[in-house]
Design an enzyme around this catalytic site. Structure first.
Site, short mmCIF file in Angstrom:
data_model
loop_
_atom_site.label_atom_id
_atom_site.label_comp_id
_atom_site.label_asym_id
_atom_site.label_seq_id
_atom_site.Cartn_x
_atom_site.Cartn_y
_atom_site.Cartn_z
N MET A 1 -6.41 0.05 -2.16
CA MET A 1 -5.76 -1.09 -2.84
C MET A 1 -6.66 -2.33 -2.82
O MET A 1 -6.65 -3.12 -3.77
CB MET A 1 -4.42 -1.42 -2.17
N THR B 1 0.82 -1.22 0.00
CA THR B 1 0.00 0.00 0.00
C THR B 1 0.85 1.26 0.00
O THR B 1 0.41 2.30 -0.51
CB THR B 1 -1.00 0.02 1.19
N MET C 1 -2.71 5.46 0.01
CA MET C 1 -4.07 4.97 -0.26
C MET C 1 -4.20 3.50 0.11
O MET C 1 -4.56 2.65 -0.72
CB MET C 1 -4.42 5.20 -1.74
N HIS C 2 -3.93 3.22 1.42
CA HIS C 2 -3.96 1.82 1.88
C HIS C 2 -5.23 1.09 1.41
O HIS C 2 -5.17 0.08 0.72
CB HIS C 2 -3.97 1.77 3.41
N ASP C 3 -6.37 1.62 1.85
CA ASP C 3 -7.61 0.85 1.70
C ASP C 3 -8.09 0.75 0.26
O ASP C 3 -8.73 -0.23 -0.13
CB ASP C 3 -8.70 1.46 2.59
#
Ligand code: BDR
Ligand code: CA
Length: 308
Positions: free
Chosen positions: A241, A191, A237-239
């Site tokens: 992904m 991420t 933009m961790h989530d």
């Protein structure tokens, strides 16, 4: 085109908000519900935030249901001021008129799993999913796939060893990784390759839409946090992904792994031990390795521009 039936299990969270908007703007996905969990902030706030985002997207057809208010075993943790005191960067919002579903998120999940092939996108602590498995162990065999943002192959973010979503409820994570469903995990080392910069924020503002403006406003304090913590304003933009993987599975390289979650450990509670020494092709767990950020950002820009 067959659309993937999806539930997003989430603790919004600024990057959760972007992930939800991306999913709602993507014709490949049929987002049936958003289930909330305690995480970045408490359950009341994550649930209000989910209703705010659904309202922003003008998608009252999407159910919002509240789930678990605290970890299944250890203490309940929040993410401090990473996402602001309210979890969405402390902007001012009108009270959303998106209703809260009358039933608890875990029961709703069970009904949706039984109603047809379902993919669960889990982008908060895994408490709701562990509770689902505890109440209805057989559902694991019915779920098409669980895509998780969580864990780290090499370095954590809350502690040197642990990533936030796993650290917030390690016992839940261990139960979820041990269940029979196919899992794709998006760890921090993937991420951190996915970022938006100031040009992207400017692009969002230039759209002249409520979604564009609010998303940029939410991301602004998140960018300041990144600047203080990582030394530059690029927001991770961790989530998103986990959602991107569903939209374009080929965009993220993966390998088969075996996973264990550290539930003890004086310094390592919440660490994920992904065995990446070889490709465990036989495993039902795959872990994301690499992503092309320019391709991801182009898609995110295109999709967020479709909101009017
Ligand atoms: C995860 O923790 C949360 O703060 C983010 O929303 C993301 O789900 C990253 O470690
Ligand atoms: Ca999250």
């Amino acid at each position: 085109m067959a659309r993937t039936r999806v539930v997003i299990d989430t603790d919004p969270g600024v990057d959760d908000a972007v992930a939800i908007l991306l999913a709602l703007a993507s014709p490949e996905l049929d987002v049936l519900a958003i289930t909330t969990v305690s995480g970045n902030v408490g359950l009341e706030k994550t649930t209000l935030n989910a209703r705010r985002i659904v309202q922003l997207a003008q998608r009252r057809d999407v159910i919002v249901a509240a789930g678990c208010a605290g970890a299944i075993a250890g203490p309940t943790h929040y993410s401090g001021d990473v996402h602001g005191a309210d979890g969405l960067g402390d902007l001012s919002w009108d009270e959303p008129d998106v209703p809260l579903h009358g039933e608890d998120a875990v029961e709703l999940l069970r009904e949706l799993v039984e109603a047809g092939p379902l993919t669960i996108v889990a982008i908060g602590p895994l408490t709701n999913l562990a509770t689902l498995l505890g109440r209805y162990p057989d559902v694991a065999r019915l779920v098409e796939r669980v895509v998780i943002m969580g864990g780290a192959s090499f370095e954590g973010n809350v502690t040197p060893a642990a990533e936030f979503n796993i650290w917030a409820d390690p016992e839940a994570a261990q139960r979820v990784f041990a269940a029979e469903w196919p899992i794709t995990a998006m760890p921090l080392d993937l991420t951190h390759q996915a970022t938006l910069n100031d040009d992207d924020l400017q692009f969002l503002r230039s759209l002249g839409t409520e979604v564009g403006r609010r998303t940029a406003d939410m991301l602004e304090p998140y960018a300041r946090f990144h600047d203080e913590w990582y030394g530059n304003r690029d927001v991770i933009m961790h989530d998103a992904m986990a959602v991107y993987e569903l939209i374009d599975p080929s965009a993220i390289s993966k390998q088969g792994v075996q996973v264990n979650v550290e539930t003890g450990g004086e310094y390592s509670r919440g660490a994920t031990w992904f065995d990446r020494r070889r490709d465990h092709a036989e495993s039902r767990i795959r872990v994301g390795l690499d992503v092309d950020n320019s391709k991801f950002v182009a898609l995110l820009r295109e999709r967020l521009a479709t909101f009017r």
